[in-house]
Design a protein around this motif. Structure first.
Motif, PDB file in Angstrom:
ATOM      1  N   LYS A 307      18.600   4.751   9.139  1.00 60.58           N
ATOM      2  CA  LYS A 307      17.852   5.990   9.353  1.00 60.58           C
ATOM      3  C   LYS A 307      16.372   5.835   9.002  1.00 60.58           C
ATOM      4  O   LYS A 307      15.581   6.768   9.180  1.00 60.58           O
ATOM      5  CB  LYS A 307      18.446   7.121   8.511  1.00 60.58           C
ATOM      6  CG  LYS A 307      19.839   7.542   8.932  1.00 60.58           C
ATOM      7  CD  LYS A 307      20.332   8.689   8.044  1.00 60.58           C
ATOM      8  CE  LYS A 307      21.720   9.168   8.461  1.00 60.58           C
ATOM      9  NZ  LYS A 307      22.204  10.276   7.604  1.00 60.58           N
ATOM     10  N   GLY A 308      16.036   4.649   8.481  1.00 55.86           N
ATOM     11  CA  GLY A 308      14.641   4.416   8.107  1.00 55.86           C
ATOM     12  C   GLY A 308      14.284   4.925   6.735  1.00 55.86           C
ATOM     13  O   GLY A 308      13.105   5.025   6.392  1.00 55.86           O
ATOM     14  N   ASN A 309      15.292   5.255   5.930  1.00 57.04           N
ATOM     15  CA  ASN A 309      15.050   5.745   4.576  1.00 57.04           C
ATOM     16  C   ASN A 309      15.042   4.583   3.588  1.00 57.04           C
ATOM     17  O   ASN A 309      15.581   3.515   3.845  1.00 57.04           O
ATOM     18  CB  ASN A 309      16.123   6.753   4.167  1.00 57.04           C
ATOM     19  CG  ASN A 309      16.129   7.983   5.054  1.00 57.04           C
ATOM     20  OD1 ASN A 309      15.078   8.368   5.567  1.00 57.04           O
ATOM     21  ND2 ASN A 309      17.285   8.584   5.248  1.00 57.04           N
ATOM     22  N   GLY A 310      14.477   4.833   2.427  1.00 59.80           N
ATOM     23  CA  GLY A 310      14.420   3.785   1.407  1.00 59.80           C
ATOM     24  C   GLY A 310      15.507   3.883   0.365  1.00 59.80           C
ATOM     25  O   GLY A 310      15.446   3.197  -0.655  1.00 59.80           O
ATOM     26  N   PHE A 311      16.479   4.771   0.588  1.00 59.08           N
ATOM     27  CA  PHE A 311      17.512   4.958  -0.418  1.00 59.08           C
ATOM     28  C   PHE A 311      18.425   3.736  -0.496  1.00 59.08           C
ATOM     29  O   PHE A 311      18.733   3.103   0.511  1.00 59.08           O
ATOM     30  CB  PHE A 311      18.350   6.194  -0.091  1.00 59.08           C
ATOM     31  CG  PHE A 311      17.562   7.467  -0.139  1.00 59.08           C
ATOM     32  CD1 PHE A 311      17.190   8.009  -1.350  1.00 59.08           C
ATOM     33  CD2 PHE A 311      17.179   8.099   1.026  1.00 59.08           C
ATOM     34  CE1 PHE A 311      16.458   9.191  -1.395  1.00 59.08           C
ATOM     35  CE2 PHE A 311      16.448   9.273   0.989  1.00 59.08           C
ATOM     36  CZ  PHE A 311      16.083   9.821  -0.225  1.00 59.08           C
ATOM     37  N   GLY A 312      18.862   3.421  -1.681  1.00 59.66           N
ATOM     38  CA  GLY A 312      19.766   2.295  -1.863  1.00 59.66           C
ATOM     39  C   GLY A 312      19.774   1.867  -3.310  1.00 59.66           C
ATOM     40  O   GLY A 312      19.151   2.484  -4.167  1.00 59.66           O
ATOM     41  N   PHE A 313      20.464   0.792  -3.569  1.00 60.08           N
ATOM     42  CA  PHE A 313      20.561   0.296  -4.939  1.00 60.08           C
ATOM     43  C   PHE A 313      19.409  -0.666  -5.226  1.00 60.08           C
ATOM     44  O   PHE A 313      18.769  -1.198  -4.318  1.00 60.08           O
ATOM     45  CB  PHE A 313      21.912  -0.404  -5.145  1.00 60.08           C
ATOM     46  CG  PHE A 313      22.217  -1.464  -4.138  1.00 60.08           C
ATOM     47  CD1 PHE A 313      21.702  -2.754  -4.276  1.00 60.08           C
ATOM     48  CD2 PHE A 313      23.011  -1.192  -3.030  1.00 60.08           C
ATOM     49  CE1 PHE A 313      21.965  -3.734  -3.336  1.00 60.08           C
ATOM     50  CE2 PHE A 313      23.288  -2.169  -2.086  1.00 60.08           C
ATOM     51  CZ  PHE A 313      22.760  -3.448  -2.239  1.00 60.08           C
ATOM     52  N   GLY A 314      19.168  -0.901  -6.523  1.00 66.88           N
ATOM     53  CA  GLY A 314      18.166  -1.870  -6.942  1.00 66.88           C
ATOM     54  C   GLY A 314      18.855  -3.057  -7.579  1.00 66.88           C
ATOM     55  O   GLY A 314      19.434  -2.933  -8.662  1.00 66.88           O
ATOM     56  N   LEU A 315      18.831  -4.205  -6.904  1.00 66.12           N
ATOM     57  CA  LEU A 315      19.505  -5.410  -7.393  1.00 66.12           C
ATOM     58  C   LEU A 315      18.468  -6.325  -8.036  1.00 66.12           C
ATOM     59  O   LEU A 315      17.475  -6.701  -7.403  1.00 66.12           O
ATOM     60  CB  LEU A 315      20.208  -6.110  -6.237  1.00 66.12           C
ATOM     61  CG  LEU A 315      21.231  -7.194  -6.583  1.00 66.12           C
ATOM     62  CD1 LEU A 315      22.339  -6.647  -7.471  1.00 66.12           C
ATOM     63  CD2 LEU A 315      21.831  -7.787  -5.307  1.00 66.12           C
ATOM     64  N   ASN A 316      18.697  -6.686  -9.288  1.00 66.68           N
ATOM     65  CA  ASN A 316      17.685  -7.392 -10.073  1.00 66.68           C
ATOM     66  C   ASN A 316      18.217  -8.674 -10.698  1.00 66.68           C
ATOM     67  O   ASN A 316      19.398  -8.775 -11.032  1.00 66.68           O
ATOM     68  CB  ASN A 316      17.168  -6.492 -11.211  1.00 66.68           C
ATOM     69  CG  ASN A 316      16.562  -5.209 -10.710  1.00 66.68           C
ATOM     70  OD1 ASN A 316      15.375  -5.168 -10.387  1.00 66.68           O
ATOM     71  ND2 ASN A 316      17.350  -4.152 -10.633  1.00 66.68           N
TER      72      ASN A 316
END
Length: 428
Positions: A307-316
């Motif tokens: 959808k072009g959104n930046g939502f998601g998890f942060g993998l570090n």
């Protein structure tokens, strides 16, 4: 003290030549001349640096404190921890959450009762103090908080009767006691909430109606801890002390620590830290995401990516800097996940969260509550070393002489009896 001591005092204060130049509003060339003993700095400049150096190396423990402060919306005492580090003594605490009170009392020597709701506080019963500290609730002003309340058809900001108006309880206390200074902390979004109207009301209340000299600054913690966390700090002085954030020394975010500084090493170099690690110092399996949750987070991220959104998890990994730790971290840990070789990623342990917020710099912070409560508490707290730096910056002004020593409020102002005040509240 003579100028021969300048270099020693600067080093004790913990500032580089560049940082000292900014703090003192001087050129680096001038500071280098002091360093090389080409000529002497003004005694007042040296005294300011000496105050900071003494506070950093000799914090208040026993005896007469340098100043007294009160801790409102205390949480787990992050603001208190910072201002104790420069010689302050806490004489009054208010925190409504019982789990936070449990953590607070497990970590601080309180010679006073930790009271509950600020609305129930008898203002006459509050002891004399110099500085008011308040991390007043940010949910009405945060992006996430506003979005959620709008979706539920609820009011937010100052029209949130359970939290937004708590700022006015702080204002009422400032008006009543007229402390020498105050520090208020909130989320960065406070500035832009309701097209800036919320912040405008706050600043008008503090400056025009309470008569304080106020400055504010949004500070990112990346220079102090491995976390991208922006918060606004509002500082006010009752008298014309000359305080400003213009020469506040912000640590370079590009040179800050990485997650390696807070993660359990898991290589037997760290003593076991139950219940977070096993007898070999390995992080316990309960912090590793289940297959179901990991698959859900990956699917959720993929859906929003399309959808072009930046939502998601942060993998570090150990060399990364984390996103902002939030109070919702207990739900799925999605904003800060740690890679693990050959298996699903894991959440941070509460101990790692404590380190990420700067609570464990001198000694391990006591965490007497469940993981769920600990995640909420650290996610709602402040980054301690950031506020320690603010406290060091404020200290010469707290201890120094000011132009007007009156502790009385301006005669013509009574902010809680102004009939025109209510119509100027921000619309939502």
């Amino acid at each position: 003290m003579t100028y021969d001591d300048f270099s020693t005092v600067r080093e004790k204060a913990g500032f580089s030549v560049k940082e000292t130049a900014k703090l003192l509003n001087k050129s680096e060339r001038t500071v280098y001349r002091w360093e090389n003993k080409a000529y002497s700095p003004d005694p007042q400049i040296l005294n300011k640096l000496q105050i900071i150096a003494e506070a950093k190396n000799n914090p208040y423990t026993t005896g007469e404190p340098r100043f007294k402060f009160i801790d409102l919306f205390a949480g787990i005492g992050g603001l208190r921890r910072a201002f104790e580090s420069v010689g302050g003594k806490c004489v009054f605490t208010s925190e409504w959450d019982e789990h936070c009170r449990k953590t607070y009392m497990a970590n601080y020597d309180c010679d006073h009762e930790v009271l509950g709701d600020i609305k129930d506080v008898n203002l006459d019963a509050v002891p004399d103090y110099d500085v008011l500290l308040a991390g007043f609730p940010c949910q009405p002003f945060s992006i996430a908080g506003v979005s959620k309340k709008k979706s539920l058809g609820m009011q937010h900001g100052f029209r949130d009767e359970t939290q937004g108006t708590l700022f006015f309880d702080v204002a009422r206390m400032i008006e009543y006691h007229r402390p020498k200074a105050f520090v208020l902390e909130n989320v960065k979004n406070l500035q832009t909430h309701d097209k800036g109207k919320t912040f405008s009301v706050i600043m008008r209340t503090l400056e025009k109606e309470l008569g304080y000299h106020v400055d504010y600054k949004v500070i990112n913690s990346k220079g102090w801890v491995p976390q991208n966390r922006e918060r606004i700090f509002i500082v006010g002085f009752r008298d014309s002390a000359g305080f400003s954030f213009d020469n506040f020394v912000v640590k370079d975010p590009c040179k800050g620590p990485t997650l390696n500084a807070v993660l359990h090493p898991e290589d037997s170099t760290e003593l076991p830290d139950p219940p977070y690690t096993d007898e070999n110092g390995k992080v316990r399996e309960k912090y590793t995401l289940s297959d179901k949750l990991w698959h859900y987070l990956q699917g959720y991220a993929e859906k929003h990516k399309k959808k072009g959104n930046g939502f998601g998890f942060g993998l570090n990994g150990p060399e990364d800097v984390a996103r902002t730790l939030s109070a919702r971290y207990y739900k799925d840990g999605s904003e800060i996940l740690i890679r693990q070789e050959g298996k699903n990623p894991r959440r941070l342990t509460p101990r790692e969260c404590s380190r990420l917020m700067g609570f464990d710099e001198k000694e391990p912070f006591v965490i007497p509550v469940s993981d769920t409560q600990a995640y909420k508490q650290f996610g709602n707290s402040i980054v301690v070393p950031v506020v320690e730096t603010i406290a060091q910056h404020m200290l010469p002004y707290i201890l120094g002489n000011t132009e007007n020593t009156s502790n009385k409020k301006p005669e013509q102002l009574d902010i809680f009896d102004m009939p025109e005040y209510e119509p100027e509240m921000p619309s939502v």
